[in-house]
Design a protein around this motif. Sequence first.
Motif, PDB file in Angstrom:
ATOM      1  N   GLU A  57     -13.586  -7.600 -10.887  1.00  0.00           N
ATOM      2  CA  GLU A  57     -13.366  -9.045 -11.001  1.00  0.00           C
ATOM      3  C   GLU A  57     -14.272  -9.822 -10.055  1.00  0.00           C
ATOM      4  OE1 GLU A  57      -9.255 -10.871 -11.049  1.00  0.00           O
ATOM      5  OE2 GLU A  57      -9.991 -11.660  -9.123  1.00  0.00           O
ATOM      6  N   TYR A  58     -14.352  -9.404  -8.791  1.00  0.00           N
ATOM      7  CA  TYR A  58     -15.191 -10.113  -7.824  1.00  0.00           C
ATOM      8  C   TYR A  58     -16.640 -10.178  -8.308  1.00  0.00           C
ATOM      9  CZ  TYR A  58     -11.266  -9.098  -4.658  1.00  0.00           C
ATOM     10  OH  TYR A  58     -10.026  -8.999  -4.082  1.00  0.00           O
ATOM     11  N   GLY A  76      -7.378 -16.137  -9.660  1.00  0.00           N
ATOM     12  CA  GLY A  76      -7.406 -15.487 -10.969  1.00  0.00           C
ATOM     13  C   GLY A  76      -6.137 -15.750 -11.757  1.00  0.00           C
ATOM     14  N   GLY A  92      -8.618 -12.968 -17.739  1.00  0.00           N
ATOM     15  CA  GLY A  92     -10.059 -13.120 -17.915  1.00  0.00           C
ATOM     16  C   GLY A  92     -10.560 -14.515 -17.611  1.00  0.00           C
ATOM     17  N   THR A 103     -17.755 -10.485 -19.366  1.00  0.00           N
ATOM     18  CA  THR A 103     -17.746  -9.129 -18.802  1.00  0.00           C
ATOM     19  C   THR A 103     -19.079  -8.782 -18.142  1.00  0.00           C
ATOM     20  OG1 THR A 103     -18.400  -8.225 -20.954  1.00  0.00           O
ATOM     21  CG2 THR A 103     -16.042  -8.296 -20.454  1.00  0.00           C
ATOM     22  N   GLU A 135      -9.986  -2.727 -10.457  1.00  0.00           N
ATOM     23  CA  GLU A 135     -10.009  -3.967 -11.243  1.00  0.00           C
ATOM     24  C   GLU A 135     -10.426  -5.156 -10.370  1.00  0.00           C
ATOM     25  OE1 GLU A 135      -6.315  -4.597 -13.176  1.00  0.00           O
ATOM     26  OE2 GLU A 135      -6.449  -2.788 -14.429  1.00  0.00           O
ATOM     27  N   GLN A 136     -10.003  -5.154  -9.110  1.00  0.00           N
ATOM     28  CA  GLN A 136     -10.366  -6.253  -8.213  1.00  0.00           C
ATOM     29  C   GLN A 136     -11.867  -6.288  -7.948  1.00  0.00           C
ATOM     30  OE1 GLN A 136      -7.747  -5.495  -4.852  1.00  0.00           O
ATOM     31  NE2 GLN A 136      -6.429  -7.191  -5.460  1.00  0.00           N
ATOM     32  N   ARG A 145     -17.842  -9.842 -11.401  1.00  0.00           N
ATOM     33  CA  ARG A 145     -18.008 -10.652 -12.616  1.00  0.00           C
ATOM     34  C   ARG A 145     -17.901 -12.137 -12.312  1.00  0.00           C
ATOM     35  NH1 ARG A 145     -14.402  -6.911 -16.809  1.00  0.00           N
ATOM     36  NH2 ARG A 145     -16.091  -5.456 -17.350  1.00  0.00           N
ATOM     37  N   VAL A 146     -16.982 -12.497 -11.418  1.00  0.00           N
ATOM     38  CA  VAL A 146     -16.835 -13.913 -11.056  1.00  0.00           C
ATOM     39  C   VAL A 146     -18.109 -14.420 -10.386  1.00  0.00           C
ATOM     40  CG1 VAL A 146     -15.635 -15.519  -9.526  1.00  0.00           C
ATOM     41  CG2 VAL A 146     -14.312 -13.894 -10.903  1.00  0.00           C
TER      42      VAL A 146
END
Length: 212
Positions: free
Chosen positions: A91-92, A150, A154, A195, A87-88, A94-95
Amino acid sequence: MKRLALILSFSSVFFLLVACGNSSEEDSSFEETPEVEDEDTNEEENSSDQGASTDEDSLPSNEDMDNEDVDSSEESAEADPLADYSEQEIEYARVWLEVGSTDDPGTLNVNRVSAGTPINTMIDSPPTYNEDVIMLTGEAGAMGIVVYSGNGDGTINHYSKVTYRWENPAGLSDDELRAEYEEILEHTEHVEIDTHNDDDVIRIIEQIEYQD
């Protein structure tokens, strides 16, 4: 009279024989009954055994269950291309795709910054981050920097004014810079992260390198 007595005597004997015969037949019928019950019992036991055997045959074996688990995992991986990534990492990527300066950072450097770390050590007593943040930088300084925390829903708190290289073209004093940095840390942007395309996310993930 003797003849009458003789007739009566024969009659008595005849009735006794008939009575004994009926009694013998009744006893015989009672003796046969348990055999019938035994046959019924055996039939019930056989039926029960057959039912149990059928139930056992219908149950899946451990091998079948293992094969089903493997098939389910393969179907899950096919349905979700990101299933092999944490998940991390997702996240990285997508950010960076959301707020980074370029879609291709070359190398995406990930640096975890603890609360209490100064925003800039070039001045005395600099302001510090009041929470743990993530710092993302591209392969070259010109690609900029993304600093955020975060929220687990989302969205992120984006420290949009933090720069890759601190400069002071206006010649501000340390006190003036300190006040400016305080304002940067106190005013973050609340950003909702899309996403994005799975292929782009995977491409960025494969460029991640972690910094100490």
